[in-house]
Design an enzyme around this catalytic site. Structure first.
Site, PDB file in Angstrom:
ATOM      1  N   HIS A  17       0.846  -1.192   0.000  1.00 29.75           N
ATOM      2  CA  HIS A  17       0.000   0.000   0.000  1.00 29.75           C
ATOM      3  C   HIS A  17       0.887   1.248   0.000  1.00 29.75           C
ATOM      4  O   HIS A  17       1.981   1.260   0.582  1.00 29.75           O
ATOM      5  CB  HIS A  17      -0.899   0.014   1.230  1.00 29.75           C
ATOM      6  CG  HIS A  17      -2.038  -0.961   1.153  1.00 29.75           C
ATOM      7  ND1 HIS A  17      -2.900  -1.010   0.085  1.00 29.75           N
ATOM      8  CD2 HIS A  17      -2.449  -1.936   2.017  1.00 29.75           C
ATOM      9  CE1 HIS A  17      -3.813  -1.965   0.285  1.00 29.75           C
ATOM     10  NE2 HIS A  17      -3.544  -2.551   1.459  1.00 29.75           N
TER      11      HIS A  17
ATOM     12  N   CYS B 185      -0.237   2.160  -4.951  1.00 33.84           N
ATOM     13  CA  CYS B 185      -1.179   3.194  -5.362  1.00 33.84           C
ATOM     14  C   CYS B 185      -0.583   4.580  -5.130  1.00 33.84           C
ATOM     15  O   CYS B 185       0.314   4.754  -4.301  1.00 33.84           O
ATOM     16  CB  CYS B 185      -2.484   3.062  -4.591  1.00 33.84           C
ATOM     17  SG  CYS B 185      -3.384   1.526  -4.921  1.00 33.84           S
TER      18      CYS B 185
END
Length: 712
Positions: A293, A342
């Site tokens: 992440h 991301c």
């Protein structure tokens, strides 16, 4: 026509590896070839040699077929006899490949161009050819061979660079050849001393070109790979483990010193980066890969650790731009960041941190798996496989091209993928001015002490315990073997080596491990690697009468003291129904990355509280600092192994411990389709990372003298 009387060893490295790939199977493979070649008695393999072939799969670098081909080559087996045997086996694919490899001729696809240059300038002549085997080359002026200042070869591209005078006017051509064929390029006219330019590639003063030649090598290559999957407060991810594993194997082939780590919290990530920086120095290539992440605010990228709270901010994450600044302080020649995460904005963050003053350098490359304010997707599958970014990157990363050119091609490949088009696209940011590639050769610096110290500093984090035999009172001998799947994940293998006749059955289980390890007891002592949770997609081939069990230890970076466990032996005598137990406690020290104590805080910047010295300040006259040696016990120096997939080798009695030949990792292939996905139907996308297991490609691994073999 090809010369079929030449030895197998004359085939190129790639051709031999490809043949080995085709023969590494049970139905029509190396065992059948070993039987057929016995037509010639001198090619007959002994029982020990056949066993050694089987045991090659103990190492991810091993290939039974490659090992057999090398034995045949040592006995002067010819290409013609090999072809005869393959035909007799009816291995049509291998026959076709071998025939094409020996018989197919070269084809020049890019011809050199005529040049105009001024005296003292630089002329670049380029010839590009395709062919099946290893190529040689020669440049000629007329009928005389010339020796350019530099000749560079990418995969199939041959460039000759000349610093010219008027005496260099003339007609030039290139001869491309191998053991079987040759082909000549067109002759082109090089004009010197005339004004103007026609079809000029580049013209630089000689002094500028000399400066270029002096700085195109790496003094070393170091990579830190981090993959976070099992988040405490966020959606778990699937693919980082496969992605880090894949990148580790690829970078090892390019001679990178790789540290590969999974599931790190905030402190462990910071400490790992600090240790990584200690391996960097002037002229070194540094590469950092992160899968997990992440987010980006106002041009600042942040990697999220597994312990980040639900509403995390920059204080809970690792700041990429800060890592870049610290890398610049090391005066590295190339800084590469590959961020597989991301890049959506984080609305919980307030004012972004202010980075320190970055140096003006031309050696930085950022490869983002997705664009600004976009997510990095993965196919929502149950099986373990590479994420989208790595699935494309792994096909290009070995190319001998400037790193930005290589990443551009990855971006183009991703752009042709229907499932991600319009949703995910690789973004490249770079100020790299020189032609630096991940494939660049390592040229040692003028300070051998620094190089030796760096090697040892890296090796400290990759020490495996030596395999050992445990003797129990009942006469049973239990063997322990150790393997590193990642720098912080180790696999322990147990098997019964000797079993007295009066004992009807027995088994050895591991229990009572040191506290603090990340392990699932339900997955320990499993009969195969996959059931133990291992990424390594292969079964170790051992005789059926010698079963073994696997236990996988994760999170070694959290080990605060020596690793200790108990071997519990359970057995029954032939004339008794009652089961008897014996136990032995085993201590193996602090294996792999646990020696670095990543759980401990580090002092700011490049000083590490746990490490013994800073390579950056290591002078030509320096010797190893006092206290460095004890952190790397002499008893373990023979156990230095690969960071990712080097097995601690244990052989059967009478079988020699021979380092495995370069070969493929034996992966189960479900689908040979070149398509990215196994169905034309749209697949559900999530911001996690996995693809079908059958799409993982077979690779050839070379671990640069980092084998970790032990024989009892």
């Amino acid at each position: 026509m090809g010369d079929w009387n030449l030895s197998i060893g004359t085939l190129s490295e790639g051709a031999q590896s490809r043949l080995a790939d085709m023969l590494d199977n049970a139905k029509c493979g190396w065992r059948q070839l070993a039987n057929v070649v016995t037509e010639e008695p001198r090619f007959r393999c002994s029982e020990n040699e056949m066993t050694s072939c089987s045991l090659q799969v103990l190492s991810p670098t091993g290939s039974p077929s490659r090992y057999l081909l090398e034995r045949l080559s040592e006995r002067s087996c010819t290409l013609g006899f090999l072809l005869h045997c393959l035909k007799k086996m009816e291995h049509h694919e291998a026959v076709q490949y071998l025939t094409a490899n020996v018989m197919e001729r070269f084809q020049i696809t890019v011809q050199p161009q005529a040049q105009h240059a001024t005296e003292g300038g630089r002329v670049v002549l380029v010839c590009k050819a395709i062919g099946p085997a290893a190529m040689g080359y020669q440049w000629f002026k007329g009928k005389e061979e010339v020796s350019p200042l530099d000749i560079t070869i990418s995969t199939l591209r041959v460039s000759a660079i000349l610093c010219v005078t008027t005496a260099d006017r003339g007609m030039y051509s290139c001869r491309v050849f191998n053991l079987y064929h040759e082909v000549w390029s067109d002759q082109v006219h090089v004009k010197i001393g005339e004004s103007g330019a026609s079809n000029v590639f580049d013209v630089y003063p000689f002094s500028s070109y000399l400066h270029f030649l002096l700085f195109v090598k790496a003094t070393d290559k170091v990579a830190l790979l981090m993959g976070n999957m099992n988040y405490l407060h966020h959606r778990p991810l699937r693919a980082p483990m496969a992605d880090v594993h894949e990148m580790t194997n690829l970078l090892r082939q390019l001679d990178f010193k790789v540290v590969s780590l999974l599931d790190l919290n905030w402190q462990e990530m910071h400490s790992a980066v600090t240790e990584f920086l200690l391996l960097l120095d002037r002229g070194v290539y540094g590469l950092l890969y992160f899968a997990g992440h992440g987010y980006e605010n106002y041009g600042n990228s942040f990697m999220v650790p597994i312990d980040a709270p639900a509403s995390y901010t920059s204080e809970n994450c690792l700041w990429v731009q800060d890592v870049l600044q610290r890398m610049q302080e090391r005066e590295t020649s190339l800084n590469v960041f590959l961020l597989d995460m991301c890049r959506k904005r984080n609305l919980n963050d307030g004012v972004p941190p202010q980075p320190g003053q970055l140096k003006v350098t031309a050696n930085i490359v950022f490869g983002y798996a997705t664009c600004v304010d976009a997510e990095a997707f993965e196919v929502n599958k149950d099986d373990l496989s590479n994420g989208i970014f790595i699935n494309f990157l792994k096909q290009r990363v070995m190319e001998d091209e400037k790193v930005t050119v290589m990443l551009d091609r990855v971006a183009e490949d991703m752009g042709r993928c229907e499932i991600t088009r319009g949703r995910q696209a690789l973004e490249l940011r770079s100020n790299l001015s020189e032609r630096r590639a991940l494939t660049d050769r390592i040229q040692s610096s003028g300070c051998p002490e620094t190089t030796s110290a760096r090697n040892l500093q890296w090796a400290i984090a990759h020490v495996l315990p030596k395999s050992r035999n445990l003797q129990f009172d009942c006469g049973v001998t239990v063997q322990l073997g150790f393997a590193a799947e990642f720098s912080n994940i180790m696999i322990i293998y147990t098997r019964i080596l000797e079993n007295p006749k009066e004992i009807a059955s027995c088994s050895a289980h591991l229990t009572d491990f040191t506290e603090g390890l990340d392990m699932d007891l339900k997955m320990s002592n499993q009969e195969n690697l996959l059931d133990a949770g291992s990424l390594l997609p292969m079964e170790i081939l051992l005789p059926a009468e010698l079963p073994g069990l696997y236990t996988r230890l994760k999170g070694l970076q959290r080990l605060t003291k020596e690793l200790t466990f108990t071997v519990c032996l359970q057995y029954k005598y032939t004339n008794l129904d009652e089961e008897v137990h014996e136990r032995q406690t085993v201590t193996v020290g602090k294996p792999l990355v646990s020696k670095l104590n990543l759980h401990e805080p580090r002092l700011p910047r490049s000083y590490s509280a746990s490490s013994s010295f800073d390579l950056h300040s290591f002078s030509h006259s320096s010797s190893f600092p006092e206290g460095f040696g004890p952190s790397f016990p002499a008893s373990e120096t023979s156990s230095i192994g690969s960071a990712s997939t080097t097995w601690s080798y244990y052989s059967q009695p009478g079988v020699s411990a021979t380092p495995s030949s370069p070969g493929k990792l034996n992966l189960p292939v479900e689908d040979d389709s070149p398509e990215l996905f196994d169905s034309d139907a749209p697949q559900p996308l999530t911001t996690s990372k996995s693809l079908p297991h059958g799409q993982v490609e077979d690779l050839t691994y070379r671990f640069s003298n980092m084998h970790n073999f032990h024989s009892c």
